[in-house]
Design a protein around this motif. Structure first.
Motif, PDB file in Angstrom:
ATOM      1  N   LEU A 108      53.948  34.725  44.488  1.00  0.00           N
ATOM      2  CA  LEU A 108      52.868  35.559  45.166  1.00  0.00           C
ATOM      3  C   LEU A 108      53.098  36.864  44.759  1.00  0.00           C
ATOM      4  O   LEU A 108      53.972  37.689  45.064  1.00  0.00           O
ATOM      5  N   ALA A 111      50.512  37.664  47.721  1.00  0.00           N
ATOM      6  CA  ALA A 111      49.965  37.197  49.071  1.00  0.00           C
ATOM      7  C   ALA A 111      51.205  37.655  49.832  1.00  0.00           C
ATOM      8  O   ALA A 111      52.334  37.831  49.188  1.00  0.00           O
TER       9      ALA A 111
ATOM     10  N   VAL B  57      46.102  36.351  43.525  1.00  0.00           N
ATOM     11  CA  VAL B  57      46.760  36.511  44.408  1.00  0.00           C
ATOM     12  C   VAL B  57      48.389  35.846  44.638  1.00  0.00           C
ATOM     13  O   VAL B  57      49.030  36.789  44.969  1.00  0.00           O
ATOM     14  N   LEU B  58      47.423  34.966  43.881  1.00  0.00           N
ATOM     15  CA  LEU B  58      48.874  33.992  44.732  1.00  0.00           C
ATOM     16  C   LEU B  58      48.824  32.654  42.952  1.00  0.00           C
ATOM     17  O   LEU B  58      47.589  32.230  42.307  1.00  0.00           O
ATOM     18  N   PHE B  76      47.242  37.301  52.712  1.00  0.00           N
ATOM     19  CA  PHE B  76      46.907  38.730  51.942  1.00  0.00           C
ATOM     20  C   PHE B  76      46.559  39.353  52.196  1.00  0.00           C
ATOM     21  O   PHE B  76      45.368  39.423  53.445  1.00  0.00           O
TER      22      PHE B  76
END
Lengths: 153, 103
Positions: A108, A111, B57-58, B76
């Motif tokens: 992550l 996120a 983000v990921l 997010f």
């Protein structure tokens, strides 16, 4: 006759070289960070130590796993993992009863600690969510009963 | 190649929820073809990256134990109008990418 053999052999050699370069270059480029050894591990401890550097975790009730108690079809088991622990770096999902327990690792970057996906389960077993926060591993387990397996067959 | 990713992103109170559906066979490499008895070669997504604007983000590493036609949802911090880009690469080197905007 000679010319033909020469042509054929050089073509074949060319093809082999091409295949080799493609085979070597492609994984090198995309698999730089892919922990294939962790996914090939046969038990969850092995998978965790390869993927996270340590097989040890402490159980935490701040991680919640949402999964069905009984999954009729093991090839599609919806799993949602969320965590209240602060500073979560990654969430890993494992299915202990699978031949290769590690299902997925989510790093992550920006996120929120919330992941929802669908996994395959070979047979009844624990779904384990392992959360890495501040270098430590926390986990939570949930047993899912599978009536029809989704791996192999 | 046909588009393989369906992407929906919705913002609510500063948090964007992304839901994605990817069409992919996700073969584990452990399954046998029932007629021939031969193993079906592995063919699954290995890496998945989600970006919003220029920030990652990921990043996900997936194994063969993720279901066929994977569904993924994540959240997010973001707002309406942001862009979300999702891309994947599988073990055969195939890949796809899609960009959507947050609604």
């Amino acid at each position: 006759m000679n010319r033909r053999t020469l042509l054929k052999s050089s073509l074949a050699a060319g093809a082999v070289t091409l295949a080799a370069t493609a085979g070597l270059l492609a994984p090198g480029r995309v698999l730089a960070a892919y922990p294939s050894a962790a996914f090939a591990a046969k038990d969850s401890a092995g998978a965790l130590s390869t993927a996270m550097g340590s097989p040890e975790y402490s159980l935490s009730d701040e991680i919640s796993i949402k999964a069905p108690d009984i999954a009729e079809n093991g090839s599609v088991v919806p799993v949602t993992v969320s965590s209240a622990i602060s500073g979560v770096e990654s969430i890993s999902i494992l299915s202990e009863a699978n031949a290769n327990p590690l299902v997925a690792v989510f790093a992550l970057s920006a996120a929120e600690p919330y992941i929802s996906t669908r996994i395959k389960m070979g047979k009844t077993g624990n779904v384990v969510a392992v959360v890495k926060a501040a270098g430590k591993l926390y986990a939570s387990k949930k047993e899912v009963k599978v009536t029809i397996g989704g791996c192999g067959g | 190649m046909k588009k393989t990713i369906k992407l929906r992103a919705k913002a609510k109170n500063g948090v964007v929820t992304v839901k994605a559906l990817i069409s992919h066979p996700m073969e584990t490499g452990l399954r046998k073809n029932k007629k021939t008895g031969k193993l079906i070669p592995a063919h699954h997504i290995q890496q998945l990256v989600a970006r919003s604007g220029d920030k990652t983000v990921l990043q996900a590493a997936l194994g063969g134990a993720v279901s066929k036609n994977p569904y993924l949802s994540f959240r997010f911090a973001g707002n309406k109008g942001d862009t979300v880009t999702l891309s994947w690469v599988d073990n055969l080197g195939q890949s796809d990418e899609v960009t959507g905007s947050v609604k």
